[in-house]
Design an enzyme around this catalytic site. Sequence first.
Site, PDB file in Angstrom:
ATOM      1  N   ASP A 189       1.416   5.167   1.407  1.00  0.00           N
ATOM      2  CA  ASP A 189       1.063   6.200   2.380  1.00  0.00           C
ATOM      3  C   ASP A 189       1.662   7.522   1.913  1.00  0.00           C
ATOM      4  O   ASP A 189       2.718   7.552   1.280  1.00  0.00           O
ATOM      5  CB  ASP A 189       1.626   5.845   3.757  1.00  0.00           C
ATOM      6  CG  ASP A 189       1.087   4.509   4.255  1.00  0.00           C
ATOM      7  OD1 ASP A 189      -0.131   4.314   4.193  1.00  0.00           O
ATOM      8  OD2 ASP A 189       1.899   3.648   4.656  1.00  0.00           O
ATOM      9  N   ASP A 243       0.850  -1.195   0.000  1.00  0.00           N
ATOM     10  CA  ASP A 243       0.000   0.000   0.000  1.00  0.00           C
ATOM     11  C   ASP A 243       0.885   1.243   0.000  1.00  0.00           C
ATOM     12  O   ASP A 243       2.086   1.157   0.208  1.00  0.00           O
ATOM     13  CB  ASP A 243      -0.961   0.005   1.197  1.00  0.00           C
ATOM     14  CG  ASP A 243      -0.248  -0.251   2.502  1.00  0.00           C
ATOM     15  OD1 ASP A 243       0.854   0.309   2.699  1.00  0.00           O
ATOM     16  OD2 ASP A 243      -0.783  -1.011   3.334  1.00  0.00           O
ATOM     17  N   ASP A 267       9.189   4.928  13.033  1.00  0.00           N
ATOM     18  CA  ASP A 267       9.832   3.875  13.824  1.00  0.00           C
ATOM     19  C   ASP A 267      11.250   3.531  13.354  1.00  0.00           C
ATOM     20  O   ASP A 267      12.224   3.850  14.021  1.00  0.00           O
ATOM     21  CB  ASP A 267       8.928   2.637  13.957  1.00  0.00           C
ATOM     22  CG  ASP A 267       8.284   2.177  12.659  1.00  0.00           C
ATOM     23  OD1 ASP A 267       8.653   2.691  11.586  1.00  0.00           O
ATOM     24  OD2 ASP A 267       7.424   1.263  12.702  1.00  0.00           O
TER      25      ASP A 267
HETATM   26  P1  ATP Z   1       3.718  -2.218   5.367  1.00  0.00           P
HETATM   27  O1  ATP Z   1       4.569  -2.549   4.211  1.00  0.00           O
HETATM   28  O2  ATP Z   1       3.402  -3.383   6.195  1.00  0.00           O
HETATM   29  O3  ATP Z   1       2.525  -1.358   5.046  1.00  0.00           O
HETATM   30  P2  ATP Z   1       4.693   0.182   6.562  1.00  0.00           P
HETATM   31  O4  ATP Z   1       6.101   0.527   6.983  1.00  0.00           O
HETATM   32  O5  ATP Z   1       4.142   0.960   5.419  1.00  0.00           O
HETATM   33  O6  ATP Z   1       4.678  -1.353   6.309  1.00  0.00           O
HETATM   34  P3  ATP Z   1       2.413   1.096   8.003  1.00  0.00           P
HETATM   35  O7  ATP Z   1       1.790   0.492   9.205  1.00  0.00           O
HETATM   36  O8  ATP Z   1       1.673   1.129   6.734  1.00  0.00           O
HETATM   37  O9  ATP Z   1       3.788   0.330   7.829  1.00  0.00           O
HETATM   38  O10 ATP Z   1       2.862   2.558   8.420  1.00  0.00           O
HETATM   39  C1  ATP Z   1       3.368   3.493   7.490  1.00  0.00           C
HETATM   40  C2  ATP Z   1       4.522   4.269   8.100  1.00  0.00           C
HETATM   41  O11 ATP Z   1       4.066   4.991   9.254  1.00  0.00           O
HETATM   42  C3  ATP Z   1       5.678   3.412   8.612  1.00  0.00           C
HETATM   43  O12 ATP Z   1       6.572   3.097   7.590  1.00  0.00           O
HETATM   44  C4  ATP Z   1       6.282   4.304   9.658  1.00  0.00           C
HETATM   45  O13 ATP Z   1       7.066   5.321   9.085  1.00  0.00           O
HETATM   46  C5  ATP Z   1       5.058   4.973  10.269  1.00  0.00           C
HETATM   47  N1  ATP Z   1       4.521   4.216  11.406  1.00  0.00           N
HETATM   48  C6  ATP Z   1       3.461   3.376  11.409  1.00  0.00           C
HETATM   49  N2  ATP Z   1       3.224   2.877  12.620  1.00  0.00           N
HETATM   50  C7  ATP Z   1       4.147   3.435  13.433  1.00  0.00           C
HETATM   51  C8  ATP Z   1       4.412   3.339  14.821  1.00  0.00           C
HETATM   52  N3  ATP Z   1       3.695   2.563  15.603  1.00  0.00           N
HETATM   53  N4  ATP Z   1       5.431   4.086  15.308  1.00  0.00           N
HETATM   54  C9  ATP Z   1       6.163   4.895  14.506  1.00  0.00           C
HETATM   55  N5  ATP Z   1       5.960   5.005  13.200  1.00  0.00           N
HETATM   56  C10 ATP Z   1       4.973   4.292  12.661  1.00  0.00           C
HETATM   57 MG    MG Z   2       2.177   0.875   4.621  1.00  0.00          MG
END
Ligand code: ATP
Ligand code: MG
Length: 487
Positions: free
Chosen positions: A78, A76, A176
């Site tokens: 963001d 996805d 994170d």
């Molecule tokens: P995925 O590929 O599983 O979607 P993702 O890294 O994009 O992994 P998401 O949960 O979609 O994870 O979150 C998007 C972004 O928001 C992360 O990459 C991170 O930068 C930030 N983020 C999300 N959750 C947290 C958290 N609990 N603490 C700090 N940053 C977070």
């Molecule tokens: Mg994501």
Amino acid sequence: MIKKFIQKILGKPQSSIATTNFGRRVEIPAAVHGINPALVDERAINVVRTLQDAGFEAYVVGGAVRDLLLGLSPKDFDVATDATPEEVKGLFRRAFIIGRRFRIVHVVYGRGREHEVIEVSTFRAHLDNRAAEQVKGNERTSKSELAGMKHAVDSSGRVLRDNVWGPQDEDATRRDFTVNAMYYDPESQYLVDYHGGMQDAKKKILRMIGDPVARYREDPVRIIRAVRFAAKLSQLGFKLEGKTAKPLSGMLRLLEDVPQSRLFDEMLKLLQTGHALASVAQLQQLGLQHGIYPLLDVVVERVETPFVKAALADTDRRVSEGKPVAPSFLLACVLWADVKVGWDSRLSKRVPPFPALQESIDEVFEARIGDVSGRGKLAADMREIWMMQPRFEKRIGSTPFSLVEQARFRAGFDFLRLRAEVGEVELTLADWWQEFSLADDAAREDLIQQAKSEKPLSSSPNAAKARRAPRRRKPTATGDSPPVDAN
Ligand code: ATP
Ligand code: MG
């Protein structure tokens, strides 16, 4: 905007650097980072462009940038911006502000199964917990208090409200892992990196930004995220940095204060994003095999049992092939052993098969699922998958015709197929249903006649073990169809 204008006139430097208190801003050009712009989702580009045209800063951010950089295909996209949620909402026709702890906007494209959500988050300000509102007790008891707060923490440092906006460098510091904290502008194709994410990506290191202990305290769900990314990226050779990994097992207790529904969702992300087996391996390696979530403990305990292992491997395979997966199917697999024990013991007390199964299922729900509210559909789907199993034995009269028409037939059949693969029922039974599901009415009648002349096959617990046919694999009857719809 002015900066953009100046850059346009002067052209961008190869790599420009500015220092702030929140990391060192590094702008990395396409020639260096190598992201293929064609792989960026059109809708994400549209969101970024709309925001930029309205005068805001906007970037693709987080996991999508990480995955693009690593040559993986993002699941996805963001977007991060300096526009407030209300300003974002105002720019799109179908946009919804969601979340209380962490308010964001969902911009929705398309409808039905094909719809796509771009999550847009507003840059978060640096968290100074001393300045935050201190909330005693847990989130439930302080909901009304919390309603009016923008930034609140509890006595352990857990962030309960995180809705104070700030500049991009502060936002980067709030993310994170360093590899999750990069911003990509699809217009200029520049990558903005404050925390050496690009270098860590090259060195294959998963590193928490800041002091890992403090960051896990702020949001204990980061403990589970560490496992998830370590599992996902282990296929590329990534390792958790020592300081990031070390505190993990000692901080599990912090998860006790996290709402159950959030933990349940995180558990599903561990198990249903294509890295279930790798996640279980990480949990074991990191000393986290117990204590994240009761159902997850069960998964880890049973990972070596053929049925659960086959279910996890099957889920990973489906995700890698882009097929949908459903939590009800996986959890039905994980808890099947309990259902069988209860079913068997009732059968041995001469309870008729259907009520025996029904009662056993009730008992399992009571003991294992507990009260994860709002999961009614999940439980109903699990029950249906289980209740279908003895019906697969009844290959007479109109029973197969009505079974094959049931909405959950595919899930029930896939479950039967997995049971057959591990020798719990005869493979010929699964093969028969495969043929039956694909046949026309006349051929179905023939199949029922053929079943009549066969020796009876039983799908009751452990029945096939003694007469197990040699193992062979066949494609599932359902082909590319989902086993069940998403919950
Ligand atoms: P995925 O590929 O599983 O979607 P993702 O890294 O994009 O992994 P998401 O949960 O979609 O994870 O979150 C998007 C972004 O928001 C992360 O990459 C991170 O930068 C930030 N983020 C999300 N959750 C947290 C958290 N609990 N603490 C700090 N940053 C977070
Ligand atoms: Mg994501």
